[in-house]
Design an enzyme around this catalytic site. Sequence first.
Site, PDB file in Angstrom:
ATOM      1  N   GLN A  89       0.776  -1.251   0.000  1.00 22.00           N
ATOM      2  CA  GLN A  89       0.000   0.000   0.000  1.00 22.00           C
ATOM      3  C   GLN A  89       0.805   1.299   0.000  1.00 22.00           C
ATOM      4  O   GLN A  89       0.481   2.233  -0.736  1.00 22.00           O
ATOM      5  CB  GLN A  89      -0.954   0.015   1.208  1.00 22.00           C
ATOM      6  CG  GLN A  89      -1.893   1.187   1.175  1.00 22.00           C
ATOM      7  CD  GLN A  89      -2.836   1.300   2.357  1.00 22.00           C
ATOM      8  OE1 GLN A  89      -3.390   2.332   2.617  1.00 22.00           O
ATOM      9  NE2 GLN A  89      -3.046   0.225   3.086  1.00 22.00           N
ATOM     10  N   GLU A 126       1.171  -1.247   8.285  1.00 25.22           N
ATOM     11  CA  GLU A 126       0.373  -0.101   8.735  1.00 25.22           C
ATOM     12  C   GLU A 126       0.291   0.077  10.251  1.00 25.22           C
ATOM     13  O   GLU A 126       0.689   1.092  10.805  1.00 25.22           O
ATOM     14  CB  GLU A 126      -1.042  -0.250   8.146  1.00 25.22           C
ATOM     15  CG  GLU A 126      -2.075   0.718   8.691  1.00 25.22           C
ATOM     16  CD  GLU A 126      -1.834   2.161   8.274  1.00 25.22           C
ATOM     17  OE1 GLU A 126      -1.564   2.389   7.106  1.00 25.22           O
ATOM     18  OE2 GLU A 126      -1.936   3.047   9.145  1.00 25.22           O
ATOM     19  N   ASP A 167       0.528   3.746   6.026  1.00 27.74           N
ATOM     20  CA  ASP A 167       0.806   3.383   4.631  1.00 27.74           C
ATOM     21  C   ASP A 167       0.529   4.541   3.681  1.00 27.74           C
ATOM     22  O   ASP A 167       1.435   5.099   3.060  1.00 27.74           O
ATOM     23  CB  ASP A 167      -0.071   2.200   4.222  1.00 27.74           C
ATOM     24  CG  ASP A 167       0.502   0.880   4.709  1.00 27.74           C
ATOM     25  OD1 ASP A 167       1.701   0.830   5.010  1.00 27.74           O
ATOM     26  OD2 ASP A 167      -0.248  -0.098   4.780  1.00 27.74           O
ATOM     27  N   GLY A 170      -7.828  20.576  18.899  1.00 26.38           N
ATOM     28  CA  GLY A 170      -7.478  21.996  18.908  1.00 26.38           C
ATOM     29  C   GLY A 170      -8.069  22.710  20.107  1.00 26.38           C
ATOM     30  O   GLY A 170      -8.455  22.087  21.103  1.00 26.38           O
ATOM     31  N   GLY A 171      -8.157  24.015  20.011  1.00 26.76           N
ATOM     32  CA  GLY A 171      -8.620  24.816  21.137  1.00 26.76           C
ATOM     33  C   GLY A 171     -10.136  24.939  21.223  1.00 26.76           C
ATOM     34  O   GLY A 171     -10.647  25.591  22.137  1.00 26.76           O
TER      35      GLY A 171
END
Length: 479
Positions: free
Chosen positions: A70, A192, A221, A300-301
């Site tokens: 892959q 993977e 991959d 995130g924030g």
Amino acid sequence: MTKARNGKKGRKTVKAAARKSAEKVFRLKSGKPAAKAAPSNGLPRPSSKPWGKAGRALEGVKILDFTHVQSGPTCTQLLAFMGADVIKVERPGIGDVTRMQLRDVKGADSLYFTMLNGSKRSITIDSKHRKGKEILERLVKKCDVLVENFAPGALDRMGLTWEHIHKLNPRMIVASVKGFGPGPYEDCKVYENVAQCAGGSASTTGFRDGPPLVTGAQIGDSGTGLHLCLGIVSALYQRVRTGRGQKVLCAMQDGVLNLARVKLRDQQRLKHGPLPEYSQYGEGVPFGKAVPRAGNDSGGGQPGWILKCKGWEQDPDSYVYFITQAPVWEAICHLIAKPHWKTDPDYATPPARLPRLRSIFDTIEQWTMTMTKFEVMEACNKFDIPCGPILSMKEIAEEPSLRETGTVVEVDHPTRGAYLTVGNPIKLSDSPADVRRSPLLGEHTDEILRDVLGYADREIAEIKTSGAVSAAEKKAAAA
Ligand code: CAO
């Protein structure tokens, strides 16, 4: 001839003079200098051909594709979508091992293979056969890039060391995916999920009270293949200046870590105290020494969580990702019928909300459960509240807008019939992707030997009986 050239020069001089005087007139009239054309920086004049008709981005680039499974095929398929001529070299009679893995149609190449090898050509070559080595060396001389993702040392054992390749073709770029970079694990074979674990993704994915989790997106991959692609294109660009190739290496561990860089960010923040955007902070669960698993907390924030929607009892994908983005907090309060939360000091500001996230999301969920995920999306979009329906692969496969953009493409195949594939996710306005079906094993062996490598018909016939390109004929020749 000379006359004609002089004639052209003469016309050019006249045109240049006319342009100059026009500029002067313009300056006098408007009092402003005319806009100056951008400097050419040595580039050709902008093409006047219609958009999408000036050739594709990587047209003329030849890729010797020695990849399998892959990670490598992802990379070379993207290069093919961008217009490169990708020549996939496969072992005679066997080919890329994925042709036979997870087969759904008897006797036909698997979807695993077909969805990773579109728009390429296939040639079979036994790289350990004397004549096979000669053909490979010819390919090395003809191609711009060799891409491989064999186990460490395998390419060297074929005799294709960097030194040898560089001697045969100093312009060749040799691009490799390996599991690990130089260090204690450099000789390991990697798949993977090994990369997801070694790159920091698994330890930070999942719920706090559960084991580490691997994700469905193939970040080890396909993610590394994507990184390799950028390395190759950069090396091609640098080669325009230097005239020489170089080695490009992407370790899967590095690729995963790059995608998980926000978690290394959080590891460093931990030194300065708990991470308030993780819901365990609000729940009063102490932090340990390493970044914990954060469930569906946003990275995130802006706090977010996955919430149930109408029908969740029957449909495992009836959920929506909901983000309580600060600027739209008042709109959220309005939608969920909690207008007093707009001003209540326990809810009105992001820091006040952090310790209460779980109960806030529980309340929002009472609202989302009254609607389908698409209705939630529609209601929220009116107020710019960011949210996303959890789409199943069935819904994605059937989504008309993805078909229209070429992100999901149906292609025909001679042995398996029509199948869906993911087209080029990167859209270039002047280089439309040409998504074609994957090649059959060795489908283009003859044409590559003849048209790319310049073998004569007689030589091709000899090659075919030598066993260098065909396992079956090798046996027949030996009998
Ligand atoms: N003709 C003759 N021999 C060929 C050949 C050809 N056309 N193509 C490959 N081979 C041979 C190789 O020379 C190698 O032989 P030796 O080991 O005797 O030198 C052999 O096939 C197998 O190569 P491999 O070791 O790469 O394959 P594997 O199935 O044992 O391992 C994998 C697979 C993926 C674990 C390993 O290739 C690897 O670690 N690659 C780097 C990391 C990577 O890309 N992982 C992602 C895999 S999933 O996307």
